[in-house]
Design a protein around this motif. Sequence first.
Motif, PDB file in Angstrom:
ATOM      1  N   VAL A 237       0.805  -1.215   0.000  1.00 14.89           N
ATOM      2  CA  VAL A 237       0.000   0.000   0.000  1.00 14.89           C
ATOM      3  C   VAL A 237       0.841   1.269   0.000  1.00 14.89           C
ATOM      4  CG1 VAL A 237      -1.792   1.270   1.265  1.00 14.89           C
ATOM      5  CG2 VAL A 237      -1.852  -1.221   1.195  1.00 14.89           C
ATOM      6  N   ARG A 238       1.999   1.248   0.654  1.00 18.68           N
ATOM      7  CA  ARG A 238       2.708   2.504   0.874  1.00 18.68           C
ATOM      8  C   ARG A 238       3.958   2.665   0.021  1.00 18.68           C
ATOM      9  NH1 ARG A 238       6.391   4.808   4.580  1.00 18.68           N
ATOM     10  NH2 ARG A 238       6.737   2.842   5.653  1.00 18.68           N
ATOM     11  N   THR A 239       4.874   1.697   0.047  1.00 18.25           N
ATOM     12  CA  THR A 239       6.194   1.931  -0.547  1.00 18.25           C
ATOM     13  C   THR A 239       6.368   1.373  -1.947  1.00 18.25           C
ATOM     14  OG1 THR A 239       7.050  -0.075   0.533  1.00 18.25           O
ATOM     15  CG2 THR A 239       7.292   2.016   1.716  1.00 18.25           C
ATOM     16  N   HIS A 240       5.719   0.250  -2.287  1.00 15.91           N
ATOM     17  CA  HIS A 240       6.030  -0.415  -3.558  1.00 15.91           C
ATOM     18  C   HIS A 240       4.813  -0.613  -4.457  1.00 15.91           C
ATOM     19  CE1 HIS A 240       9.524  -1.433  -1.068  1.00 15.91           C
ATOM     20  NE2 HIS A 240      10.167  -1.549  -2.197  1.00 15.91           N
ATOM     21  N   MET A 241       3.740   0.111  -4.211  1.00 14.28           N
ATOM     22  CA  MET A 241       2.549  -0.045  -5.048  1.00 14.28           C
ATOM     23  C   MET A 241       2.837   0.344  -6.498  1.00 14.28           C
ATOM     24  SD  MET A 241      -1.198   1.750  -4.741  1.00 14.28           S
ATOM     25  CE  MET A 241      -1.668   0.847  -3.280  1.00 14.28           C
ATOM     26  N   GLU A 242       3.443   1.511  -6.698  1.00 14.06           N
ATOM     27  CA  GLU A 242       3.730   1.966  -8.058  1.00 14.06           C
ATOM     28  C   GLU A 242       4.767   1.077  -8.734  1.00 14.06           C
ATOM     29  OE1 GLU A 242       2.450   4.168 -10.221  1.00 14.06           O
ATOM     30  OE2 GLU A 242       0.853   4.243  -8.737  1.00 14.06           O
ATOM     31  N   GLU A 243       5.733   0.607  -7.960  1.00 15.65           N
ATOM     32  CA  GLU A 243       6.757  -0.251  -8.546  1.00 15.65           C
ATOM     33  C   GLU A 243       6.147  -1.574  -9.009  1.00 15.65           C
ATOM     34  OE1 GLU A 243      10.651  -2.422  -6.830  1.00 15.65           O
ATOM     35  OE2 GLU A 243      10.730  -0.236  -6.797  1.00 15.65           O
ATOM     36  N   LEU A 244       5.208  -2.118  -8.244  1.00 14.07           N
ATOM     37  CA  LEU A 244       4.515  -3.338  -8.663  1.00 14.07           C
ATOM     38  C   LEU A 244       3.762  -3.100  -9.977  1.00 14.07           C
ATOM     39  CD1 LEU A 244       3.156  -4.479  -5.188  1.00 14.07           C
ATOM     40  CD2 LEU A 244       4.683  -5.830  -6.633  1.00 14.07           C
ATOM     41  N   ARG A 245       3.107  -1.948 -10.087  1.00 18.24           N
ATOM     42  CA  ARG A 245       2.378  -1.624 -11.321  1.00 18.24           C
ATOM     43  C   ARG A 245       3.341  -1.464 -12.498  1.00 18.24           C
ATOM     44  NH1 ARG A 245      -2.581   1.080 -10.991  1.00 18.24           N
ATOM     45  NH2 ARG A 245      -1.779   2.711 -12.350  1.00 18.24           N
ATOM     46  N   GLU A 246       4.461  -0.775 -12.274  1.00 19.42           N
ATOM     47  CA  GLU A 246       5.438  -0.567 -13.345  1.00 19.42           C
ATOM     48  C   GLU A 246       6.064  -1.897 -13.770  1.00 19.42           C
ATOM     49  OE1 GLU A 246       8.180   2.249 -11.851  1.00 19.42           O
ATOM     50  OE2 GLU A 246       6.767   3.936 -11.891  1.00 19.42           O
ATOM     51  N   PHE A 247       6.374  -2.761 -12.806  1.00 19.25           N
ATOM     52  CA  PHE A 247       6.985  -4.051 -13.138  1.00 19.25           C
ATOM     53  C   PHE A 247       6.011  -4.906 -13.951  1.00 19.25           C
ATOM     54  CE2 PHE A 247       9.371  -7.937 -12.531  1.00 19.25           C
ATOM     55  CZ  PHE A 247      10.668  -7.477 -12.425  1.00 19.25           C
ATOM     56  N   THR A 248       4.739  -4.849 -13.595  1.00 15.20           N
ATOM     57  CA  THR A 248       3.724  -5.583 -14.366  1.00 15.20           C
ATOM     58  C   THR A 248       3.654  -5.061 -15.796  1.00 15.20           C
ATOM     59  OG1 THR A 248       2.388  -6.030 -12.393  1.00 15.20           O
ATOM     60  CG2 THR A 248       1.266  -6.132 -14.523  1.00 15.20           C
ATOM     61  N   ASN A 249       3.645  -3.731 -15.944  1.00 11.60           N
ATOM     62  CA  ASN A 249       3.507  -3.127 -17.273  1.00 11.60           C
ATOM     63  C   ASN A 249       4.773  -3.296 -18.112  1.00 11.60           C
ATOM     64  OD1 ASN A 249       1.960  -1.178 -19.137  1.00 11.60           O
ATOM     65  ND2 ASN A 249       3.919  -0.137 -18.873  1.00 11.60           N
ATOM     66  N   ASP A 250       5.940  -3.050 -17.512  1.00  4.58           N
ATOM     67  CA  ASP A 250       7.192  -3.017 -18.282  1.00  4.58           C
ATOM     68  C   ASP A 250       7.787  -4.398 -18.530  1.00  4.58           C
ATOM     69  OD1 ASP A 250       6.881  -0.310 -18.172  1.00  4.58           O
ATOM     70  OD2 ASP A 250       8.308   0.005 -16.544  1.00  4.58           O
ATOM     71  N   ILE A 251       7.515  -5.350 -17.660  1.00  4.27           N
ATOM     72  CA  ILE A 251       8.136  -6.671 -17.792  1.00  4.27           C
ATOM     73  C   ILE A 251       7.103  -7.728 -18.193  1.00  4.27           C
ATOM     74  CG2 ILE A 251       9.529  -8.427 -16.666  1.00  4.27           C
ATOM     75  CD1 ILE A 251      10.948  -5.749 -17.037  1.00  4.27           C
ATOM     76  N   HIS A 252       6.177  -8.031 -17.291  1.00  2.00           N
ATOM     77  CA  HIS A 252       5.249  -9.145 -17.533  1.00  2.00           C
ATOM     78  C   HIS A 252       4.341  -8.883 -18.739  1.00  2.00           C
ATOM     79  CE1 HIS A 252       6.676 -10.935 -13.902  1.00  2.00           C
ATOM     80  NE2 HIS A 252       6.162 -10.025 -13.110  1.00  2.00           N
ATOM     81  N   TYR A 253       3.748  -7.690 -18.787  1.00  3.41           N
ATOM     82  CA  TYR A 253       2.837  -7.409 -19.890  1.00  3.41           C
ATOM     83  C   TYR A 253       3.572  -7.288 -21.218  1.00  3.41           C
ATOM     84  CZ  TYR A 253      -0.317  -4.886 -22.980  1.00  3.41           C
ATOM     85  OH  TYR A 253      -1.058  -4.503 -24.059  1.00  3.41           O
ATOM     86  N   GLU A 254       4.723  -6.638 -21.225  1.00  2.43           N
ATOM     87  CA  GLU A 254       5.476  -6.469 -22.475  1.00  2.43           C
ATOM     88  C   GLU A 254       5.928  -7.815 -23.024  1.00  2.43           C
ATOM     89  OE1 GLU A 254       6.110  -3.993 -24.553  1.00  2.43           O
ATOM     90  OE2 GLU A 254       4.721  -2.787 -23.366  1.00  2.43           O
ATOM     91  N   ASN A 255       6.377  -8.709 -22.147  1.00  6.83           N
ATOM     92  CA  ASN A 255       6.776 -10.048 -22.607  1.00  6.83           C
ATOM     93  C   ASN A 255       5.566 -10.801 -23.185  1.00  6.83           C
ATOM     94  OD1 ASN A 255       9.415  -9.626 -21.813  1.00  6.83           O
ATOM     95  ND2 ASN A 255       9.145 -10.566 -19.816  1.00  6.83           N
ATOM     96  N   TYR A 256       4.422 -10.720 -22.488  1.00  8.34           N
ATOM     97  CA  TYR A 256       3.219 -11.393 -22.977  1.00  8.34           C
ATOM     98  C   TYR A 256       2.760 -10.783 -24.302  1.00  8.34           C
ATOM     99  CZ  TYR A 256      -1.591 -13.066 -23.215  1.00  8.34           C
ATOM    100  OH  TYR A 256      -2.772 -13.633 -23.636  1.00  8.34           O
ATOM    101  N   ARG A 257       2.800  -9.459 -24.375  1.00  7.07           N
ATOM    102  CA  ARG A 257       2.368  -8.761 -25.583  1.00  7.07           C
ATOM    103  C   ARG A 257       3.238  -9.148 -26.777  1.00  7.07           C
ATOM    104  NH1 ARG A 257       4.571  -4.296 -27.704  1.00  7.07           N
ATOM    105  NH2 ARG A 257       3.333  -2.998 -29.112  1.00  7.07           N
ATOM    106  N   THR A 258       4.546  -9.236 -26.553  1.00  8.26           N
ATOM    107  CA  THR A 258       5.458  -9.613 -27.638  1.00  8.26           C
ATOM    108  C   THR A 258       5.146 -11.012 -28.153  1.00  8.26           C
ATOM    109  OG1 THR A 258       7.193  -8.209 -26.697  1.00  8.26           O
ATOM    110  CG2 THR A 258       7.874  -9.907 -28.261  1.00  8.26           C
ATOM    111  N   GLU A 259       4.988 -11.957 -27.214  1.00  8.29           N
ATOM    112  CA  GLU A 259       4.677 -13.335 -27.615  1.00  8.29           C
ATOM    113  C   GLU A 259       3.336 -13.415 -28.341  1.00  8.29           C
ATOM    114  OE1 GLU A 259       4.828 -15.649 -24.100  1.00  8.29           O
ATOM    115  OE2 GLU A 259       6.970 -15.301 -23.721  1.00  8.29           O
ATOM    116  N   LYS A 260       2.355 -12.674 -27.833  1.00 11.27           N
ATOM    117  CA  LYS A 260       1.017 -12.715 -28.423  1.00 11.27           C
ATOM    118  C   LYS A 260       1.031 -12.180 -29.852  1.00 11.27           C
ATOM    119  CE  LYS A 260      -3.465 -13.386 -27.638  1.00 11.27           C
ATOM    120  NZ  LYS A 260      -4.039 -14.653 -27.148  1.00 11.27           N
TER     121      LYS A 260
END
Length: 368
Positions: A237-260
């Motif tokens: 909630v306090r320290t890593h909320m934005e980092e979790l969102r950025e990691f999802t967008n920049d790493i997990h989603y981008e890798n999935y998007r590329t494969e798709k």
Amino acid sequence: ESGLGKSTLVNTLFNAPLYPPKDHVPLSDETPKTVGIQVLSTDIEESGVRLKLNVVDTPGFGDFINNEDSWKPILETIEARFDSYLEQENRVNRSKITDTRVNACLYFIAPTGHSLKSLDVEFMKKLHTKVNLIPVIAKSDTMTGEEITAFKERILLDIAHHDIKIYHALHYDCDDIETINETKDVMSKIPFAIVGSNKIVETKDGRQVRGRQYPWGVIEVDNEDHCDFVKLRQMLVRTHMEELREFTNDIHYENYRTEKLLVMGYKQDQSVFREVDPLAKLEEERALHEAKLVKMEQDMKHVFQQKVQEKEAKLTQSEAELYAKHKEMKDALEKQRLDLEEKKRRIEQGRPLTPEKTKKKGFGFTGK
């Protein structure tokens, strides 16, 4: 799995009754045959900041005799949310994009005290490239402090042995010492040993706290000496909320998007741009920046050396000019000294200072 306190923990994390009290199901009722997906949406407020929260629950996971495919509905849900976001990105009008991607997955580990079960390992290996995995030890109040420490070590060894990538916060160059130490402190608690409770109980010293009452004492949810709940909530909630969102967008989603897109037959024109791993891109940019700094340093050194050489050349030229002028003046003084000595000698000898002019003998002629 059922009974590990998922609903209680979510209610405790956000201090809100997101999950209503569960009704006891009669034994005669038939149990579901597949893992269910339940989505709860609510608005929460933290320090004056409003946030839309989506909680995806997975009742039935691990509750069957054959749990071989228990992870499939969860993986399909995560990928379906990626697909929905990708479809919105491909629209002509992208002004209103609803982001329902999963930014964090709390995986509850039963407090057995032994090691990860095969279902735990299989689930994590299937999903660690799709979502930020955060392992938590459920109902840690059933174990002693020594047992929790030993259990954490076994879990981390299993994760490393099976090459499972769990979420780990990164350090940045702009972070100050306090932020770095705070991040290290939070990450050192993984997997988080948690206790969930929304009940207010009274301690022996008269304090009203959230916790659980036992004959031997009270487990306080918000006491860091009792469990890791505070650190987990601080990270989410306090320290890593934005980092979790950025990691999802920049790493997990981008890798999935590329494969798709590759599966769909879309190939990128490498002459226009190229798809890169964001982490590799950051490392490449860092290397280029360091190379630029080295080049700038070398250029500055070259300019400095050139300036020094020019200054030395000017000093050498000035020194040569001064030496020539000094020699000229010295020669002039020496000539003057010799002239004065010559005059002195003439005076002492009674001779005139300047030689007499000899009279020329004349001749005449007469004309007849």
